[in-house]
Design a protein around this motif. Structure first.
Motif, PDB file in Angstrom:
ATOM      1  N   GLY A   1       1.260  12.349  -7.856  1.00  8.93           N
ATOM      2  CA  GLY A   1       0.893  13.751  -7.935  1.00  8.93           C
ATOM      3  C   GLY A   1       0.439  14.240  -6.563  1.00  8.93           C
ATOM      4  N   ARG A   2      -0.521  15.168  -6.536  1.00 10.81           N
ATOM      5  CA  ARG A   2      -1.030  15.667  -5.272  1.00 10.81           C
ATOM      6  C   ARG A   2      -2.398  15.084  -4.937  1.00 10.81           C
ATOM      7  N   ALA A   3      -3.065  14.508  -5.925  1.00 16.70           N
ATOM      8  CA  ALA A   3      -4.462  14.091  -5.760  1.00 16.70           C
ATOM      9  C   ALA A   3      -4.646  13.068  -4.640  1.00 16.70           C
ATOM     10  N   ALA A   4      -5.783  13.171  -3.970  1.00 19.64           N
ATOM     11  CA  ALA A   4      -6.224  12.168  -2.992  1.00 19.64           C
ATOM     12  C   ALA A   4      -7.258  11.298  -3.700  1.00 19.64           C
ATOM     13  N   ASP A   5      -6.876  10.083  -4.017  1.00 22.97           N
ATOM     14  CA  ASP A   5      -7.723   9.185  -4.806  1.00 22.97           C
ATOM     15  C   ASP A   5      -8.122   7.994  -3.942  1.00 22.97           C
ATOM     16  N   PHE A   6      -9.417   7.839  -3.684  1.00 23.36           N
ATOM     17  CA  PHE A   6      -9.898   6.738  -2.852  1.00 23.36           C
ATOM     18  C   PHE A   6     -11.380   6.536  -3.113  1.00 23.36           C
ATOM     19  N   GLU A   7     -11.894   5.403  -2.651  1.00 24.23           N
ATOM     20  CA  GLU A   7     -13.315   5.112  -2.749  1.00 24.23           C
ATOM     21  C   GLU A   7     -14.010   5.571  -1.466  1.00 24.23           C
ATOM     22  N   PRO A   8     -15.216   6.144  -1.570  1.00 23.72           N
ATOM     23  CA  PRO A   8     -15.922   6.534  -0.343  1.00 23.72           C
ATOM     24  C   PRO A   8     -16.160   5.329   0.550  1.00 23.72           C
ATOM     25  N   GLY A   9     -15.839   5.483   1.833  1.00 23.76           N
ATOM     26  CA  GLY A   9     -15.939   4.379   2.790  1.00 23.76           C
ATOM     27  C   GLY A   9     -14.583   3.819   3.183  1.00 23.76           C
ATOM     28  N   GLN A  10     -13.531   4.147   2.418  1.00 25.21           N
ATOM     29  CA  GLN A  10     -12.203   3.642   2.752  1.00 25.21           C
ATOM     30  C   GLN A  10     -11.568   4.472   3.876  1.00 25.21           C
ATOM     31  N   TYR A  11     -10.426   3.994   4.369  1.00 25.77           N
ATOM     32  CA  TYR A  11      -9.739   4.662   5.464  1.00 25.77           C
ATOM     33  C   TYR A  11      -8.249   4.780   5.163  1.00 25.77           C
ATOM     34  N   MET A  12      -7.568   5.563   5.972  1.00 24.34           N
ATOM     35  CA  MET A  12      -6.117   5.695   5.901  1.00 24.34           C
ATOM     36  C   MET A  12      -5.527   5.330   7.253  1.00 24.34           C
ATOM     37  N   GLU A  13      -4.305   4.854   7.245  1.00 22.27           N
ATOM     38  CA  GLU A  13      -3.560   4.661   8.483  1.00 22.27           C
ATOM     39  C   GLU A  13      -2.616   5.838   8.652  1.00 22.27           C
TER      40      GLU A  13
ATOM     41  N   PRO B   1      -5.041   4.395   0.176  1.00 25.45           N
ATOM     42  CA  PRO B   1      -6.271   4.035   0.896  1.00 25.45           C
ATOM     43  C   PRO B   1      -6.368   2.531   1.161  1.00 25.45           C
ATOM     44  N   LEU B   2      -7.162   2.201   2.185  1.00 30.16           N
ATOM     45  CA  LEU B   2      -7.359   0.824   2.609  1.00 30.16           C
ATOM     46  C   LEU B   2      -8.844   0.578   2.850  1.00 30.16           C
ATOM     47  N   GLY B   3      -9.218  -0.699   2.862  1.00 33.97           N
ATOM     48  CA  GLY B   3     -10.588  -1.063   3.204  1.00 33.97           C
ATOM     49  C   GLY B   3     -11.464  -1.374   2.012  1.00 33.97           C
ATOM     50  N   VAL B   4     -12.482  -2.190   2.262  1.00 30.98           N
ATOM     51  CA  VAL B   4     -13.393  -2.632   1.199  1.00 30.98           C
ATOM     52  C   VAL B   4     -14.845  -2.272   1.521  1.00 30.98           C
ATOM     53  N   PHE B   5     -15.028  -1.414   2.510  1.00 26.65           N
ATOM     54  CA  PHE B   5     -16.370  -0.961   2.883  1.00 26.65           C
ATOM     55  C   PHE B   5     -16.733   0.191   1.954  1.00 26.65           C
TER      56      PHE B   5
ATOM     57  N   VAL C   1       0.844  -1.196   0.000  1.00 22.31           N
ATOM     58  CA  VAL C   1       0.000   0.000   0.000  1.00 22.31           C
ATOM     59  C   VAL C   1       0.881   1.249   0.000  1.00 22.31           C
ATOM     60  N   PRO C   2       0.524   2.270  -0.785  1.00 22.83           N
ATOM     61  CA  PRO C   2       1.342   3.492  -0.832  1.00 22.83           C
ATOM     62  C   PRO C   2       1.441   4.180   0.525  1.00 22.83           C
ATOM     63  N   GLU C   3       2.625   4.741   0.802  1.00 21.51           N
ATOM     64  CA  GLU C   3       2.849   5.551   1.993  1.00 21.51           C
ATOM     65  C   GLU C   3       3.315   6.930   1.545  1.00 21.51           C
ATOM     66  N   ARG C   4       2.653   7.973   2.067  1.00 18.87           N
ATOM     67  CA  ARG C   4       2.956   9.339   1.651  1.00 18.87           C
ATOM     68  C   ARG C   4       3.035  10.247   2.885  1.00 18.87           C
ATOM     69  N   TRP C   5       3.394  11.494   2.648  1.00 19.74           N
ATOM     70  CA  TRP C   5       3.458  12.485   3.720  1.00 19.74           C
ATOM     71  C   TRP C   5       2.386  13.539   3.515  1.00 19.74           C
ATOM     72  N   ALA C   6       1.907  14.071   4.625  1.00 18.37           N
ATOM     73  CA  ALA C   6       0.867  15.093   4.566  1.00 18.37           C
ATOM     74  C   ALA C   6       1.097  16.118   5.676  1.00 18.37           C
ATOM     75  N   GLU C   7       0.498  17.287   5.496  1.00 19.38           N
ATOM     76  CA  GLU C   7       0.629  18.388   6.462  1.00 19.38           C
ATOM     77  C   GLU C   7      -0.737  18.709   7.060  1.00 19.38           C
ATOM     78  N   ILE C   8      -0.767  19.013   8.350  1.00 18.08           N
ATOM     79  CA  ILE C   8      -2.020  19.405   8.996  1.00 18.08           C
ATOM     80  C   ILE C   8      -2.418  20.811   8.539  1.00 18.08           C
ATOM     81  N   LEU C   9      -3.607  20.920   7.927  1.00 15.99           N
ATOM     82  CA  LEU C   9      -4.149  22.212   7.520  1.00 15.99           C
ATOM     83  C   LEU C   9      -5.067  22.792   8.587  1.00 15.99           C
ATOM     84  N   SER C  10      -5.782  21.898   9.297  1.00 18.41           N
ATOM     85  CA  SER C  10      -6.758  22.366  10.277  1.00 18.41           C
ATOM     86  C   SER C  10      -6.988  21.291  11.312  1.00 18.41           C
ATOM     87  N   LEU C  11      -7.204  21.705  12.562  1.00 19.62           N
ATOM     88  CA  LEU C  11      -7.527  20.782  13.650  1.00 19.62           C
ATOM     89  C   LEU C  11      -8.454  21.515  14.611  1.00 19.62           C
ATOM     90  N   LYS C  12      -9.692  21.030  14.755  1.00 21.26           N
ATOM     91  CA  LYS C  12     -10.654  21.726  15.607  1.00 21.26           C
ATOM     92  C   LYS C  12     -11.600  20.725  16.270  1.00 21.26           C
TER      93      LYS C  12
END
Length: 342
Positions: free
Chosen positions: A136-148, A202-206, A105-116
């Protein structure tokens, strides 16, 4: 130790095979041969790697009944991370072949934009993925999936469902219930905008299933509503006209979150009915009562049998599934994701 041939059939009728010894579990054996089946905790506490043994003999380690009901075990349901073969096995996997990976599964880095804070003990976290040479920069996933998400300063990861939909900006949106002893929860107490986090997925099959315009009912407890929100947002984005109900369960009214977001979503999905279900009588107000009681009453009076999407604690998922089966919903039309406190 003897090696046994394992043949697995995905939901869309495709087959794959690998060899597994009697001294290793099915999930680990598959990965050793570069077949990465959907999974999460790898220690029998989440239920993400469930499958059904169609033929053969095997041994399954200790599994909590909330993850694998005794009746399901009797029918041949297993967790791949807890199962070792004693013969060749034929398995049925509850997802399409597209969810079987042939590389990690792909592993990438991300930055916190907002936390509330969006409710007591509940935080909204927005990340932006870094530009990547391969993705690229795109976030590509199926609705219902999750990230670790990696916990800074450790080698541990925690899984959280995505609340938004695929986007070119690389945004990943989460709603996280903070737990007093939670490793990532403790990190969030001092986290700040600009912090960098590793993400895997992304992960999961839900995910949403296509059955024509069959009604879709979504049942979520607490932050279990998050992947359901992603699904509903996709329906709105694509202009889908399925009749849709959302049941949002909480212990008390103050724990409900994103009520304004859901009102806006109803403007985009006019067929969406939302029921807030609060179990605590003292804070219930005008909301519905216990989510399982509300679901049972609606299934009893419904003129049709809907597709059900369940997400929450093992107890909620098991109870909602039992309720649905009692009221005539076909097992193959019930899709579920269990949350754990790990």
């Amino acid at each position: 130790m003897a090696n046994h041939e394992i043949t697995a059939h995905t939901r869309d009728g495709q087959a794959l095979s690998f060899v597994c010894g009697e001294d290793e579990n099915l999930l680990g054996a598959a990965e050793r041969q570069n077949i990465f089946l959907p999974s999460q905790c790898r220690k029998g506490s989440c239920g993400a790697c469930v499958a059904k043994v169609r033929m053969g003999t095997y041994e399954i380690g200790a599994v909590h009944s909330e993850l694998l009901h005794p009746r399901e075990r009797a029918e041949g349901h297993v967790l791949l991370c807890r199962t070792t073969p004693h013969s060749s096995l034929a398995l049925d996997l509850p997802y399409d072949h597209a969810f079987v990976r042939r590389q990690r599964v792909p592993e990438r880095w991300a930055e916190i934009l907002s936390l509330k804070t969006v409710a007591p003990g509940t935080r909204h976290l927005l990340l932006a993925l870094d530009e990547d040479d391969l993705y690229g920069r795109a976030a590509d996933f199926e609705p219902g999936q999750y990230m670790e998400i990696g916990v800074p300063g450790t080698t541990d990861r925690r899984a959280y469902s995505l609340a938004n939909v695929t986007n070119w900006e690389g945004h990943l949106e989460f709603v996280i219930q903070q737990r007093p002893a939670g490793l990532f929860s403790r990190y969030l107490e001092s986290a700040k905008v600009g912090d960098r986090l590793s993400v895997k997925g992304p992960l999961g099959v839900f995910t949403l299933q296509e059955h024509g315009l069959h009604p879709r009912w979504f049942i979520g407890g607490g932050t279990g509503v998050v992947p359901l929100l992603s699904m509903l947002r996709r329906m709105a984005e694509w202009g889908e006209s399925h009749p849709a109900h959302l049941y949002f369960g909480a212990h008390d009214a103050k724990s409900l979150f994103f009520t304004s977001v859901l009102r806006e979503l109803q403007g985009e999905l006019p067929q969406l009915q939302v029921k807030y279900c609060v179990s605590n009588v003292e804070t219930r107000g005008e909301h519905q009562g216990n989510i399982l009681d509300t679901l049972a009453a609606d299934l009893k009076s419904a003129g049709t049998s809907p597709d059900l999407y369940l997400c929450g604690s093992p107890r909620l998922v098991q109870g909602a599934r039992a309720c649905a089966l009692t009221h005539g919903v076909a097992p193959e039309r019930i899709y579920a994701e269990r949350f754990t406190s790990a």
